[in-house]
Design a protein around this motif. Structure first.
Motif, mmCIF file in Angstrom:
data_model
loop_
_atom_site.group_PDB
_atom_site.id
_atom_site.type_symbol
_atom_site.label_atom_id
_atom_site.label_comp_id
_atom_site.label_asym_id
_atom_site.label_seq_id
_atom_site.Cartn_x
_atom_site.Cartn_y
_atom_site.Cartn_z
ATOM 1 N N ALA A 1 -5.008 0.318 5.918
ATOM 2 C CA ALA A 1 -5.981 1.391 5.713
ATOM 3 C C ALA A 1 -6.238 1.586 4.224
ATOM 4 C CB ALA A 1 -5.459 2.686 6.322
ATOM 5 N N PRO A 2 -7.467 1.929 3.843
ATOM 6 C CA PRO A 2 -7.765 2.147 2.429
ATOM 7 C C PRO A 2 -6.836 3.194 1.824
ATOM 8 C CG PRO A 2 -9.777 2.123 3.740
ATOM 9 C CD PRO A 2 -8.643 2.134 4.712
ATOM 10 N N ALA A 3 -6.498 2.987 0.566
ATOM 11 C CA ALA A 3 -5.607 3.913 -0.135
ATOM 12 C C ALA A 3 -6.190 4.253 -1.491
ATOM 13 C CB ALA A 3 -4.220 3.285 -0.302
ATOM 14 N N ALA A 4 -5.889 5.455 -1.951
ATOM 15 C CA ALA A 4 -6.364 5.876 -3.264
ATOM 16 C C ALA A 4 -5.794 4.964 -4.342
ATOM 17 C CB ALA A 4 -5.943 7.320 -3.516
ATOM 18 N N GLY A 5 -6.619 4.572 -5.279
ATOM 19 C CA GLY A 5 -6.160 3.729 -6.378
ATOM 20 C C GLY A 5 -6.007 2.260 -6.032
ATOM 21 N N ARG A 6 -6.422 1.872 -4.841
ATOM 22 C CA ARG A 6 -6.280 0.470 -4.432
ATOM 23 C C ARG A 6 -7.620 -0.233 -4.571
ATOM 24 N NH1 ARG A 6 -6.953 -2.183 0.779
ATOM 25 N NH2 ARG A 6 -5.671 -4.068 0.899
ATOM 26 N N ALA A 7 -7.611 -1.347 -5.294
ATOM 27 C CA ALA A 7 -8.821 -2.142 -5.474
ATOM 28 C C ALA A 7 -8.646 -3.483 -4.767
ATOM 29 C CB ALA A 7 -9.100 -2.362 -6.957
ATOM 30 N N ARG A 8 -9.751 -4.141 -4.462
ATOM 31 C CA ARG A 8 -9.695 -5.436 -3.795
ATOM 32 C C ARG A 8 -10.686 -6.381 -4.456
ATOM 33 N NH1 ARG A 8 -12.220 -8.507 -0.071
ATOM 34 N NH2 ARG A 8 -10.926 -9.740 1.352
ATOM 35 N N VAL A 9 -10.213 -7.591 -4.790
ATOM 36 C CA VAL A 9 -11.073 -8.614 -5.372
ATOM 37 C C VAL A 9 -10.796 -9.935 -4.677
ATOM 38 C CG1 VAL A 9 -11.194 -7.460 -7.626
ATOM 39 C CG2 VAL A 9 -9.395 -9.156 -7.191
ATOM 40 N N GLU A 10 -11.692 -10.914 -4.893
ATOM 41 C CA GLU A 10 -11.577 -12.199 -4.205
ATOM 42 C C GLU A 10 -11.284 -13.362 -5.134
ATOM 43 O OE1 GLU A 10 -15.251 -12.569 -2.046
ATOM 44 O OE2 GLU A 10 -14.448 -11.446 -0.321
ATOM 45 N N THR A 11 -11.362 -13.165 -6.445
ATOM 46 C CA THR A 11 -11.159 -14.271 -7.382
ATOM 47 C C THR A 11 -10.211 -13.860 -8.505
ATOM 48 O OG1 THR A 11 -12.989 -13.678 -8.860
ATOM 49 C CG2 THR A 11 -13.523 -15.050 -6.930
ATOM 50 N N VAL A 12 -9.621 -14.861 -9.132
ATOM 51 C CA VAL A 12 -8.748 -14.608 -10.280
ATOM 52 C C VAL A 12 -9.537 -13.971 -11.415
ATOM 53 C CG1 VAL A 12 -7.357 -15.740 -12.059
ATOM 54 C CG2 VAL A 12 -7.104 -16.422 -9.662
ATOM 55 N N ALA A 13 -10.767 -14.410 -11.627
ATOM 56 C CA ALA A 13 -11.583 -13.832 -12.696
ATOM 57 C C ALA A 13 -11.800 -12.342 -12.470
ATOM 58 C CB ALA A 13 -12.933 -14.560 -12.770
ATOM 59 N N VAL B 1 0.840 -1.204 0.000
ATOM 60 C CA VAL B 1 0.000 0.000 0.000
ATOM 61 C C VAL B 1 0.875 1.254 0.000
ATOM 62 C CG1 VAL B 1 -1.641 1.351 1.363
ATOM 63 C CG2 VAL B 1 -2.000 -1.109 1.049
ATOM 64 N N ARG B 2 1.870 1.309 0.860
ATOM 65 C CA ARG B 2 2.718 2.496 0.954
ATOM 66 C C ARG B 2 3.535 2.699 -0.325
ATOM 67 N NH1 ARG B 2 3.402 0.770 6.402
ATOM 68 N NH2 ARG B 2 5.533 0.020 6.041
ATOM 69 N N ALA B 3 4.056 1.596 -0.877
ATOM 70 C CA ALA B 3 4.846 1.715 -2.105
ATOM 71 C C ALA B 3 3.998 2.210 -3.269
ATOM 72 C CB ALA B 3 5.483 0.372 -2.448
ATOM 73 N N ALA B 4 2.766 1.717 -3.366
ATOM 74 C CA ALA B 4 1.875 2.167 -4.437
ATOM 75 C C ALA B 4 1.536 3.647 -4.275
ATOM 76 C CB ALA B 4 0.605 1.325 -4.441
ATOM 77 N N GLU B 5 1.325 4.069 -3.035
ATOM 78 C CA GLU B 5 1.028 5.484 -2.793
ATOM 79 C C GLU B 5 2.219 6.361 -3.173
ATOM 80 O OE1 GLU B 5 0.010 5.334 1.349
ATOM 81 O OE2 GLU B 5 -2.143 5.385 0.925
ATOM 82 N N GLN B 6 3.411 5.919 -2.828
ATOM 83 C CA GLN B 6 4.616 6.709 -3.096
ATOM 84 C C GLN B 6 4.914 6.839 -4.585
ATOM 85 O OE1 GLN B 6 7.897 5.072 -0.833
ATOM 86 N NE2 GLN B 6 6.684 5.026 1.050
ATOM 87 N N THR B 7 4.585 5.802 -5.346
ATOM 88 C CA THR B 7 4.940 5.779 -6.768
ATOM 89 C C THR B 7 3.773 6.102 -7.692
ATOM 90 O OG1 THR B 7 4.476 3.407 -6.893
ATOM 91 C CG2 THR B 7 6.731 4.061 -6.335
#
Length: 243
Positions: free
Chosen positions: A219-231, A83-89
């Motif tokens: 904690a939720p972050a901007a641009g972060r999505a969450r899914v439960e399956t490969v599809a 999460v932190r790395a994605a936010e930084q970059t």
């Protein structure tokens, strides 16, 4: 797209294979906890990053377009670093995490491994299916006998018991034979979700289940999505590619 996949689960393997087949440039990263990891599609790297800063530096240096965190549900530290790395970059981040098992009547739910160790009855015969990295949490329970299972052989820091090796998938019949052979009265499991053969075997034998709840997500972050399956993950990837 050029993707970095933080792996360690069956979902990571499935997603990496599908993404490579779809023509994406995939690098799969493993923590290096096992000497013989399962084969994975794409390029592989093994080892840590040096925290969130190191992961961010790698994303920038290698020109990755997106980061997919498909690590184990209990790998809380690397997920927080992602999460932190994605936010930084400014990289897009997807968390691919299979759903946990819904609570069942009779389960003893605990928040962590220390609480699981404290909850064990005196002189219990316990099947630890929580992984080799968890054994130290039970070292103080010298009064109990433990059957511990890991992907590979290794040290056994507990006063009484036996360490066995095995890699999923396991059948319910095999799990039942294992528990019967060692006169197991209690199963300790983390709520990792997925295949539930050990839980079915425990239910059939009347074995008590101590279930360790998942750690809270970052904690939720901007641009972060969450899914439960490969599809669902592939759908996210298609949407990202279309941008």
């Amino acid at each position: 797209m050029k993707l970095l996949v933080l792996a360690g689960t069956a979902e990571a393997r499935g997603f990496a294979a599908a993404a490579v087949t779809a023509g994406h440039d995939v690098t799969v990263s493993l923590a290096g906890l096992t000497a013989r990891p399962a084969s994975l599609a794409g390029r592989q790297r093994v080892g840590g990053f040096g925290g969130a800063q190191g992961l961010a530096a790698l994303l920038e240096a290698e020109g990755f377009h997106a980061l997919v965190d498909a690590t184990h549900p209990f790998a809380a530290r690397i997920s927080a670093h992602a999460v932190r790395a994605a936010e930084q970059t400014g990289r897009a981040l997807l968390r691919l995490e299979r759903p946990g098992w819904p609570p069942e009547p009779g389960w003893l739910r605990v928040p962590d491994l220390a609480a699981a160790a404290a909850a064990l009855p005196v002189r219990a015969r316990v099947f630890l299916s929580t992984g080799a990295q968890s054994l130290a949490a039970f070292a103080g329970r010298a009064d109990c006998w433990f059957l511990a299972r890991g992907a590979e052989d290794g040290p056994f820091p507990l006063a009484q018991g036996l360490r066995v090796t095995g890699r999923p998938p396991f059948t319910a019949a095999a799990e039942r034979r294992l528990m019967e052979a060692h006169r197991i009265g209690l199963l300790v499991s983390r709520n990792s979700g997925g295949a539930r053969e050990k839980l079915d075997a425990a239910a059939a034998l009347g074995v008590t289940v101590v279930m360790v709840d998942r750690p809270p997500p970052p904690a939720p972050a901007a641009g972060r999505a969450r899914v439960e399956t490969v599809a669902e993950a592939l759908g996210w990837l298609a949407a990202q590619s279309a941008k």
